[in-house]
Design a protein around this motif. Structure first.
Motif, PDB file in Angstrom:
ATOM      1  N   PRO A  14     -22.278   4.925  -9.651  1.00 42.20           N
ATOM      2  CA  PRO A  14     -21.925   4.049 -10.768  1.00 42.20           C
ATOM      3  C   PRO A  14     -21.320   4.851 -11.911  1.00 42.20           C
ATOM      4  CG  PRO A  14     -24.138   3.578  -9.939  1.00 42.20           C
ATOM      5  CD  PRO A  14     -23.680   4.835  -9.273  1.00 42.20           C
ATOM      6  N   ALA A  15     -20.357   4.261 -12.623  1.00 43.31           N
ATOM      7  CA  ALA A  15     -19.649   4.984 -13.669  1.00 43.31           C
ATOM      8  C   ALA A  15     -20.584   5.523 -14.726  1.00 43.31           C
ATOM      9  CB  ALA A  15     -18.608   4.066 -14.303  1.00 43.31           C
ATOM     10  N   ALA A  16     -21.626   4.754 -15.067  1.00 43.24           N
ATOM     11  CA  ALA A  16     -22.515   5.166 -16.151  1.00 43.24           C
ATOM     12  C   ALA A  16     -23.441   6.301 -15.753  1.00 43.24           C
ATOM     13  CB  ALA A  16     -23.339   3.979 -16.634  1.00 43.24           C
ATOM     14  N   THR A  17     -23.417   6.706 -14.483  1.00 41.26           N
ATOM     15  CA  THR A  17     -24.313   7.764 -14.060  1.00 41.26           C
ATOM     16  C   THR A  17     -23.672   9.143 -14.103  1.00 41.26           C
ATOM     17  OG1 THR A  17     -23.735   7.548 -11.731  1.00 41.26           O
ATOM     18  CG2 THR A  17     -25.522   6.164 -12.541  1.00 41.26           C
ATOM     19  N   GLN A  18     -22.443   9.240 -14.550  1.00 39.47           N
ATOM     20  CA  GLN A  18     -21.819  10.549 -14.645  1.00 39.47           C
ATOM     21  C   GLN A  18     -22.495  11.348 -15.755  1.00 39.47           C
ATOM     22  OE1 GLN A  18     -19.522  11.253 -12.191  1.00 39.47           O
ATOM     23  NE2 GLN A  18     -20.264   9.257 -11.588  1.00 39.47           N
ATOM     24  N   ALA A  19     -23.021  12.519 -15.414  1.00 42.25           N
ATOM     25  CA  ALA A  19     -23.770  13.323 -16.375  1.00 42.25           C
ATOM     26  C   ALA A  19     -22.937  13.588 -17.619  1.00 42.25           C
ATOM     27  CB  ALA A  19     -24.192  14.648 -15.734  1.00 42.25           C
ATOM     28  N   GLY A  20     -23.572  13.504 -18.766  1.00 41.25           N
ATOM     29  CA  GLY A  20     -22.900  13.791 -20.012  1.00 41.25           C
ATOM     30  C   GLY A  20     -22.252  12.594 -20.670  1.00 41.25           C
ATOM     31  N   GLN A  21     -22.416  11.374 -20.108  1.00 43.77           N
ATOM     32  CA  GLN A  21     -21.846  10.174 -20.693  1.00 43.77           C
ATOM     33  C   GLN A  21     -22.971   9.317 -21.284  1.00 43.77           C
ATOM     34  OE1 GLN A  21     -18.476   9.609 -20.893  1.00 43.77           O
ATOM     35  NE2 GLN A  21     -18.389  11.675 -20.046  1.00 43.77           N
ATOM     36  N   PRO A  22     -22.874   8.935 -22.567  1.00 36.87           N
ATOM     37  CA  PRO A  22     -23.923   8.107 -23.162  1.00 36.87           C
ATOM     38  C   PRO A  22     -23.928   6.705 -22.567  1.00 36.87           C
ATOM     39  CG  PRO A  22     -22.059   8.286 -24.656  1.00 36.87           C
ATOM     40  CD  PRO A  22     -21.781   9.228 -23.515  1.00 36.87           C
ATOM     41  N   ILE A  23     -25.112   6.105 -22.457  1.00 33.72           N
ATOM     42  CA  ILE A  23     -25.199   4.756 -21.879  1.00 33.72           C
ATOM     43  C   ILE A  23     -24.816   3.691 -22.903  1.00 33.72           C
ATOM     44  CG2 ILE A  23     -26.910   5.460 -20.164  1.00 33.72           C
ATOM     45  CD1 ILE A  23     -28.200   3.231 -22.833  1.00 33.72           C
ATOM     46  N   ALA A  24     -24.760   4.058 -24.199  1.00 32.72           N
ATOM     47  CA  ALA A  24     -24.423   3.097 -25.250  1.00 32.72           C
ATOM     48  C   ALA A  24     -23.785   3.833 -26.413  1.00 32.72           C
ATOM     49  CB  ALA A  24     -25.674   2.353 -25.714  1.00 32.72           C
ATOM     50  N   GLN A  25     -23.146   3.078 -27.287  1.00 33.32           N
ATOM     51  CA  GLN A  25     -22.533   3.657 -28.481  1.00 33.32           C
ATOM     52  C   GLN A  25     -23.482   3.633 -29.671  1.00 33.32           C
ATOM     53  OE1 GLN A  25     -19.391   5.236 -28.472  1.00 33.32           O
ATOM     54  NE2 GLN A  25     -19.931   5.017 -26.311  1.00 33.32           N
ATOM     55  N   ARG A  26     -24.754   3.453 -29.418  1.00 34.68           N
ATOM     56  CA  ARG A  26     -25.789   3.485 -30.438  1.00 34.68           C
ATOM     57  C   ARG A  26     -26.680   4.692 -30.152  1.00 34.68           C
ATOM     58  NH1 ARG A  26     -28.304  -0.446 -33.799  1.00 34.68           N
ATOM     59  NH2 ARG A  26     -30.451   0.132 -34.351  1.00 34.68           N
ATOM     60  N   PHE A  27     -27.090   5.417 -31.177  1.00 33.66           N
ATOM     61  CA  PHE A  27     -27.974   6.559 -30.978  1.00 33.66           C
ATOM     62  C   PHE A  27     -29.310   6.080 -30.407  1.00 33.66           C
ATOM     63  CE2 PHE A  27     -25.382   8.199 -34.648  1.00 33.66           C
ATOM     64  CZ  PHE A  27     -24.738   9.195 -33.931  1.00 33.66           C
ATOM     65  N   ASN A  28     -29.778   6.759 -29.369  1.00 39.99           N
ATOM     66  CA  ASN A  28     -31.050   6.419 -28.734  1.00 39.99           C
ATOM     67  C   ASN A  28     -31.591   7.651 -28.028  1.00 39.99           C
ATOM     68  OD1 ASN A  28     -29.387   6.555 -26.386  1.00 39.99           O
ATOM     69  ND2 ASN A  28     -28.959   4.375 -26.535  1.00 39.99           N
ATOM     70  N   ALA A  29     -32.871   7.646 -27.697  1.00 34.76           N
ATOM     71  CA  ALA A  29     -33.488   8.855 -27.134  1.00 34.76           C
ATOM     72  C   ALA A  29     -34.759   8.493 -26.377  1.00 34.76           C
ATOM     73  CB  ALA A  29     -33.802   9.849 -28.253  1.00 34.76           C
ATOM     74  N   ASP A  30     -35.358   9.516 -25.751  1.00 36.28           N
ATOM     75  CA  ASP A  30     -36.675   9.398 -25.105  1.00 36.28           C
ATOM     76  C   ASP A  30     -36.706   8.262 -24.088  1.00 36.28           C
ATOM     77  OD1 ASP A  30     -37.602  11.464 -26.807  1.00 36.28           O
ATOM     78  OD2 ASP A  30     -38.103  10.006 -28.361  1.00 36.28           O
ATOM     79  N   PRO A  31     -35.913   8.338 -23.030  1.00 38.71           N
ATOM     80  CA  PRO A  31     -35.761   7.199 -22.119  1.00 38.71           C
ATOM     81  C   PRO A  31     -37.024   6.874 -21.319  1.00 38.71           C
ATOM     82  CG  PRO A  31     -34.743   9.166 -21.198  1.00 38.71           C
ATOM     83  CD  PRO A  31     -35.113   9.504 -22.615  1.00 38.71           C
ATOM     84  N   SER A  32     -37.306   5.593 -21.223  1.00 42.30           N
ATOM     85  CA  SER A  32     -38.347   5.073 -20.327  1.00 42.30           C
ATOM     86  C   SER A  32     -37.688   3.998 -19.466  1.00 42.30           C
ATOM     87  CB  SER A  32     -39.511   4.484 -21.130  1.00 42.30           C
ATOM     88  OG  SER A  32     -40.455   3.854 -20.265  1.00 42.30           O
ATOM     89  N   PRO A  33     -37.071   4.392 -18.333  1.00 43.89           N
ATOM     90  CA  PRO A  33     -36.317   3.457 -17.493  1.00 43.89           C
ATOM     91  C   PRO A  33     -37.162   2.888 -16.353  1.00 43.89           C
ATOM     92  CG  PRO A  33     -35.844   5.695 -16.826  1.00 43.89           C
ATOM     93  CD  PRO A  33     -36.857   5.789 -17.927  1.00 43.89           C
ATOM     94  N   HIS A  34     -36.873   1.636 -15.984  1.00 38.64           N
ATOM     95  CA  HIS A  34     -37.626   0.962 -14.921  1.00 38.64           C
ATOM     96  C   HIS A  34     -36.745  -0.089 -14.261  1.00 38.64           C
ATOM     97  CE1 HIS A  34     -41.262   2.654 -16.789  1.00 38.64           C
ATOM     98  NE2 HIS A  34     -40.636   2.372 -17.919  1.00 38.64           N
ATOM     99  N   TYR A  35     -37.063  -0.395 -13.007  1.00 38.26           N
ATOM    100  CA  TYR A  35     -36.462  -1.542 -12.343  1.00 38.26           C
ATOM    101  C   TYR A  35     -37.546  -2.601 -12.242  1.00 38.26           C
ATOM    102  CZ  TYR A  35     -33.761  -4.448  -9.180  1.00 38.26           C
ATOM    103  OH  TYR A  35     -33.058  -5.494  -8.623  1.00 38.26           O
ATOM    104  N   PHE A  36     -37.379  -3.697 -12.993  1.00 40.72           N
ATOM    105  CA  PHE A  36     -38.360  -4.773 -13.006  1.00 40.72           C
ATOM    106  C   PHE A  36     -37.769  -6.005 -12.329  1.00 40.72           C
ATOM    107  CE2 PHE A  36     -40.256  -3.103 -17.242  1.00 40.72           C
ATOM    108  CZ  PHE A  36     -41.088  -2.230 -16.549  1.00 40.72           C
ATOM    109  N   THR A  37     -38.595  -6.696 -11.562  1.00 39.82           N
ATOM    110  CA  THR A  37     -38.216  -7.965 -10.952  1.00 39.82           C
ATOM    111  C   THR A  37     -38.941  -9.084 -11.672  1.00 39.82           C
ATOM    112  OG1 THR A  37     -37.898  -6.917  -8.796  1.00 39.82           O
ATOM    113  CG2 THR A  37     -38.139  -9.306  -8.831  1.00 39.82           C
ATOM    114  N   THR A  38     -38.184 -10.008 -12.247  1.00 46.27           N
ATOM    115  CA  THR A  38     -38.741 -11.153 -12.950  1.00 46.27           C
ATOM    116  C   THR A  38     -38.330 -12.424 -12.226  1.00 46.27           C
ATOM    117  OG1 THR A  38     -36.848 -11.559 -14.407  1.00 46.27           O
ATOM    118  CG2 THR A  38     -38.399  -9.839 -15.086  1.00 46.27           C
ATOM    119  N   GLN A  39     -38.689 -13.570 -12.792  1.00 48.94           N
ATOM    120  CA  GLN A  39     -38.318 -14.858 -12.196  1.00 48.94           C
ATOM    121  C   GLN A  39     -36.810 -15.068 -12.197  1.00 48.94           C
ATOM    122  OE1 GLN A  39     -39.902 -18.095 -14.504  1.00 48.94           O
ATOM    123  NE2 GLN A  39     -39.359 -17.156 -16.455  1.00 48.94           N
ATOM    124  N   HIS A  40     -36.109 -14.280 -13.005  1.00 47.13           N
ATOM    125  CA  HIS A  40     -34.655 -14.374 -13.070  1.00 47.13           C
ATOM    126  C   HIS A  40     -33.965 -13.325 -12.200  1.00 47.13           C
ATOM    127  CE1 HIS A  40     -35.286 -17.180 -16.315  1.00 47.13           C
ATOM    128  NE2 HIS A  40     -35.954 -16.277 -17.011  1.00 47.13           N
TER     129      HIS A  40
END
Length: 310
Positions: A14-40
């Motif tokens: 995926p394009a966003a997984t290229q190392a060194g590229q920010p995931i957003a144009q807003r400053f952010n840090a300390d990632p806690s990523p997850h794949y969640f399955t909801t009713q949607h």
């Protein structure tokens, strides 16, 4: 890597997984990523420290930020899932530092270091908001709990295959404690995480902060930052409680004072989330989360993630 193989790999990621590229144009840090399955349906949820709302001189934001993605190619900023005022027991000057979240029992649990000396836990029926203090008191309290350490911050939760949940946290000396099935109560004493075989020839190879545990093919991988600034390194063991033997570097030093990592494994692929100075005006207090593919050797060793030119 051969040029053609590298090109094919780049096209497959995926394009966003290229190392060194920010995931957003807003400053952010300390990632806690997850794949969640909801009713949607299922998607990726990334909880973060909101560096965009701090003073730019210290990590003094008071709210967390949530980003979501269906595929890790594009991320949507969904705003503030909660802030420190959820915890009425928190000090007036409490800051919103590196968060953690878990989906379990049909609900969502948010673990929050508050004030540098306590960890709170909030609960919601939704992953994107509606969080309320689950206890009315801290889950971990330096003044109350034996062996909580100098700074009970950087919580990370691992749920093993047998259903037992573990909470990792702490600076300078890593800590681990079992959680009860309700996910809001400690189950036993807080223990030190034993790290073995740290290179004696390199005094910088010591535990600093950002503990994180994941499991792969029966091996438990304990990753952490070695300090300020720090490398992201890893150690392995046969139990979530350790001991863990040092194995090597995952991500080398960056030109900022901190680093904080997390690993997501989904759909047969693994991804390293971390933060760096990537946006204009960025730096040690204005960081940006990035993603890189994480790969393993045939013997289970983690391949060091290359740093791309910035």
């Amino acid at each position: 890597m051969h040029y053609l193989a590298a090109a094919l790999l780049a096209l497959a990621l995926p394009a966003a997984t290229q190392a060194g590229q920010p995931i957003a144009q807003r400053f952010n840090a300390d990632p806690s990523p997850h794949y969640f399955t909801t009713q949607h349906g299922g998607k990726f949820y990334l909880y973060a420290t909101d560096d965009a709302s701090n003073s730019g001189k210290y990590w003094d934001s008071t709210s967390w930020r949530l980003y979501t993605s269906p595929d890790m190619k594009t991320w949507t900023d969904t705003g503030i899932p909660l802030d420190v005022t959820v915890f009425k027991w928190a000090r007036a000057d409490a800051k919103a530092w590196a968060p953690e979240a878990v989906q379990r029992n049909g609900r969502y649990y948010f673990y929050a270091p508050v004030g540098g000396d306590k960890i709170g836990v909030a609960i919601s029926d939704r992953p994107d908001g509606g969080f309320a203090d689950a206890r009315g008191t801290p889950l971990v309290d330096k003044a109350r709990d034996a062996n909580a350490g100098d700074e009970p911050i950087d919580p990370a939760v691992f749920v093993d295959k047998d259903g037992q949940a573990y909470l990792y946290f702490g600076t300078r000396v890593p800590k681990v404690v079992k959680l009860k099935a309700d996910m809001i109560s400690l189950d036993g004493p807080i223990l030190d995480v034993a790290l073995e075989d740290l290179p004696p020839s390199d005094p910088k190879k010591k535990y600093g902060e950002a503990p994180f545990l994941h499991e792969r093919k029966g091996t438990y991988y304990f990753t952490f930052s070695t300090g300020w600034p720090g490398q992201i390194v890893y150690a392995t063991g046969s139990s979530p409680l350790g001991p863990f033997a040092y194995r090597g570097v995952v991500l080398d030093y960056l030109k900022i004072s901190t680093n904080h990592q997390a690993i997501v494994e989904h759909g047969g692929k693994s991804w390293l989330f971390y933060h760096d100075s990537l946006l204009p005006g960025g730096g040690s207090h204005r960081r940006s989360i990035a993603i890189a593919p994480l790969e393993y050797e045939s013997d289970g060793r983690i391949r060091q993630v290359p740093l791309h030119a910035r």
